[in-house]
Design a protein around this motif. Sequence first.
Motif, short mmCIF file in Angstrom:
data_model
loop_
_atom_site.label_atom_id
_atom_site.label_comp_id
_atom_site.label_asym_id
_atom_site.label_seq_id
_atom_site.Cartn_x
_atom_site.Cartn_y
_atom_site.Cartn_z
N ASP A 93 0.74 -1.22 0.29
CA ASP A 93 0.20 -0.04 0.00
C ASP A 93 0.98 1.13 -0.11
O ASP A 93 1.98 1.15 0.61
CB ASP A 93 -1.01 0.11 1.26
CG ASP A 93 -1.92 -1.09 1.03
OD1 ASP A 93 -2.05 -1.72 0.35
OD2 ASP A 93 -2.72 -1.14 2.29
N VAL A 95 0.24 6.02 -1.09
CA VAL A 95 -0.58 6.87 -1.96
C VAL A 95 0.11 6.62 -3.33
O VAL A 95 1.38 6.48 -3.30
CB VAL A 95 -0.35 8.24 -1.47
CG1 VAL A 95 -1.53 8.15 -0.07
CG2 VAL A 95 0.70 8.72 -0.97
N LYS A 98 3.60 8.29 -4.03
CA LYS A 98 4.80 7.68 -3.52
C LYS A 98 4.97 6.18 -4.03
O LYS A 98 5.81 5.70 -3.77
CB LYS A 98 4.54 7.58 -2.01
CG LYS A 98 4.79 8.88 -1.25
CD LYS A 98 5.02 8.68 0.17
CE LYS A 98 4.11 9.80 1.19
NZ LYS A 98 3.62 9.43 2.51
N PHE A 147 -8.23 4.11 -1.43
CA PHE A 147 -7.29 5.03 -1.24
C PHE A 147 -5.97 4.47 -0.78
O PHE A 147 -6.14 3.57 0.19
CB PHE A 147 -7.66 5.94 -0.01
CG PHE A 147 -6.70 7.17 0.32
CD1 PHE A 147 -7.06 8.61 -0.19
CD2 PHE A 147 -5.68 7.15 0.81
CE1 PHE A 147 -6.27 9.45 0.04
CE2 PHE A 147 -4.70 8.18 1.31
CZ PHE A 147 -5.14 9.45 0.79
N TYR A 152 -3.26 -2.55 -5.83
CA TYR A 152 -4.00 -3.76 -5.38
C TYR A 152 -5.49 -3.48 -6.09
O TYR A 152 -6.11 -4.68 -6.54
CB TYR A 152 -4.23 -3.63 -3.59
CG TYR A 152 -4.73 -4.64 -3.20
CD1 TYR A 152 -4.10 -5.98 -2.76
CD2 TYR A 152 -6.13 -4.78 -2.76
CE1 TYR A 152 -4.75 -6.97 -1.90
CE2 TYR A 152 -6.80 -5.88 -1.91
CZ TYR A 152 -6.05 -6.84 -1.60
OH TYR A 152 -6.63 -8.22 -0.87
N MET A 189 -2.93 -9.54 7.20
CA MET A 189 -2.89 -8.46 5.88
C MET A 189 -3.41 -7.24 6.44
O MET A 189 -3.04 -6.30 6.39
CB MET A 189 -3.38 -9.13 4.60
CG MET A 189 -3.16 -8.20 3.49
SD MET A 189 -4.38 -8.77 2.05
CE MET A 189 -2.91 -9.68 1.15
N VAL A 190 -4.77 -7.57 7.04
CA VAL A 190 -5.59 -6.38 7.66
C VAL A 190 -4.83 -5.96 9.01
O VAL A 190 -4.84 -4.73 8.99
CB VAL A 190 -7.00 -6.59 7.86
CG1 VAL A 190 -7.76 -5.95 8.51
CG2 VAL A 190 -7.62 -7.00 6.25
N1 CAA Z 1 -9.96 9.07 1.78
C1 CAA Z 1 -9.45 10.24 1.41
N2 CAA Z 1 -8.36 10.76 2.29
C2 CAA Z 1 -7.46 9.99 3.01
C3 CAA Z 1 -7.92 8.57 3.04
C4 CAA Z 1 -9.11 8.19 2.59
N3 CAA Z 1 -9.61 6.93 2.50
N4 CAA Z 1 -7.31 8.00 3.91
C5 CAA Z 1 -6.31 9.04 4.20
N5 CAA Z 1 -6.72 10.08 3.76
C6 CAA Z 1 -5.92 11.41 3.90
C7 CAA Z 1 -5.47 11.34 5.26
O1 CAA Z 1 -6.39 12.07 5.96
C8 CAA Z 1 -4.06 12.29 4.93
O2 CAA Z 1 -4.55 13.64 4.82
P1 CAA Z 1 -3.60 14.99 5.44
O3 CAA Z 1 -2.18 14.89 4.66
O4 CAA Z 1 -4.36 16.08 4.93
O5 CAA Z 1 -3.61 14.86 6.73
C9 CAA Z 1 -3.61 12.05 3.77
O6 CAA Z 1 -4.86 11.38 2.91
C10 CAA Z 1 -2.39 11.03 3.85
O7 CAA Z 1 -2.83 9.87 4.59
P2 CAA Z 1 -2.12 8.99 5.72
O8 CAA Z 1 -1.42 9.79 6.74
O9 CAA Z 1 -2.68 7.60 5.91
O10 CAA Z 1 -0.84 8.57 4.56
P3 CAA Z 1 0.19 7.52 5.00
O11 CAA Z 1 1.35 7.79 3.37
O12 CAA Z 1 0.80 7.55 6.37
O13 CAA Z 1 -0.36 6.09 4.70
C11 CAA Z 1 -1.42 4.54 3.34
C12 CAA Z 1 -0.85 5.83 3.28
C13 CAA Z 1 -0.48 3.23 3.88
C14 CAA Z 1 -2.16 4.01 2.03
C15 CAA Z 1 -2.66 4.41 4.58
O14 CAA Z 1 -3.58 5.34 4.43
C16 CAA Z 1 -3.37 3.05 4.71
O15 CAA Z 1 -2.89 2.21 5.23
N6 CAA Z 1 -4.46 3.12 4.16
C17 CAA Z 1 -5.43 1.73 4.21
C18 CAA Z 1 -5.23 1.02 2.81
C19 CAA Z 1 -6.13 -0.15 3.12
O16 CAA Z 1 -7.23 -0.09 3.53
N7 CAA Z 1 -5.29 -1.29 2.76
C20 CAA Z 1 -6.00 -2.24 3.03
C21 CAA Z 1 -5.09 -3.53 3.36
S1 CAA Z 1 -5.97 -5.28 3.64
C22 CAA Z 1 -6.32 -5.55 2.15
O17 CAA Z 1 -6.14 -5.21 1.06
C23 CAA Z 1 -7.30 -6.93 2.26
C24 CAA Z 1 -8.64 -6.51 1.44
O18 CAA Z 1 -8.88 -7.13 0.41
C25 CAA Z 1 -9.55 -5.84 2.01
#
Ligand code: CAA
Length: 245
Positions: A93, A95, A98, A147, A152, A189-190
């Motif tokens: 994962d 953004v 990056k 997001f 993925y 994973m989750v």
């Molecule tokens: N929608 C809109 N904006 C969002 C958002 C969303 N869903 N999530 C985060 N943001 C925003 C944040 O509020 C933040 O805003 P600011 O900079 O204004 O504060 C900005 O985006 C950056 O967010 P993060 O601080 O989270 O950024 P990061 O680089 O530290 O992390 C990330 C990025 C790793 C993707 C993290 O957001 C994350 O882990 N997200 C969840 C991803 C996810 O759901 N993965 C599923 C894994 S499990 C799986 O995949 C199994 C399955 O099949 C379900």
Amino acid sequence: MSRVALVTGGMGGLGTAMCKALINSGHKVATTYVGDDESATAWTAKMKSEGFEVFAVKCDVTSFDDAVTAVAKVTEQYGPVDVLVNNAGITRDGVFKKMTVDQWLAVINTNLNSAFNMTKQVFDGMCERGFGRVVNISSINGQKGQFGQANYSAAKAGIHGLSMALAQEGAKKGVTVNTIAPGYIGTDMVMAIAEEVRNKIIAGVPVGRLGKPEEIAGLVAYLASDLSGFMTGAELAINGGQHMM
Ligand code: CAA
């Protein structure tokens, strides 16, 4: 005679439950694994101690050549594969700004190209024998996007395209191809998602909890069965109501 099922990534959170469910429904079950042989041996021994005999084959599912070798070994051990569950998957994962080429390719290769590599080994034989079940494991995030998961979401949406196309090719030959799209399930994973982010996600699940691997595995067993013969090309969501289509 028992049918033969092959689960890719069968030693993982969802995969282990799938192996158990398929054995419980009368299959001979094989799994692929990557990584170290000691962990694989320990997993196989633990499963055996619980009464689940699984034939484990080392196979990097991103490699077509590995897929050829692995399926040949399973076939030698148990006979031709009747049920293939394309379950192996990873996350990288980040953004999009990056996300690196490596992150993109790792996920596309492991979560999507793997399904081509594996299915290619078994589909023709299934059609020739007049029975087959391919179950592709997608994700809620392939249906709605997520997001931080451009790689993925693309791979998981793609795998359902594969299901729909192959379903048409197998339909007259007793071979069904379906997709399961799990939501957030309580697997490593989750649990690797930052706690704060994860809690926000769970707050958006109407059922109010993470799913259980067994809840996905039960559907795999159904899709592997004779009873599911009229279902093909379908995408079945199990997500606690998080995304309703
Ligand atoms: N929608 C809109 N904006 C969002 C958002 C969303 N869903 N999530 C985060 N943001 C925003 C944040 O509020 C933040 O805003 P600011 O900079 O204004 O504060 C900005 O985006 C950056 O967010 P993060 O601080 O989270 O950024 P990061 O680089 O530290 O992390 C990330 C990025 C790793 C993707 C993290 O957001 C994350 O882990 N997200 C969840 C991803 C996810 O759901 N993965 C599923 C894994 S499990 C799986 O995949 C199994 C399955 O099949 C379900």
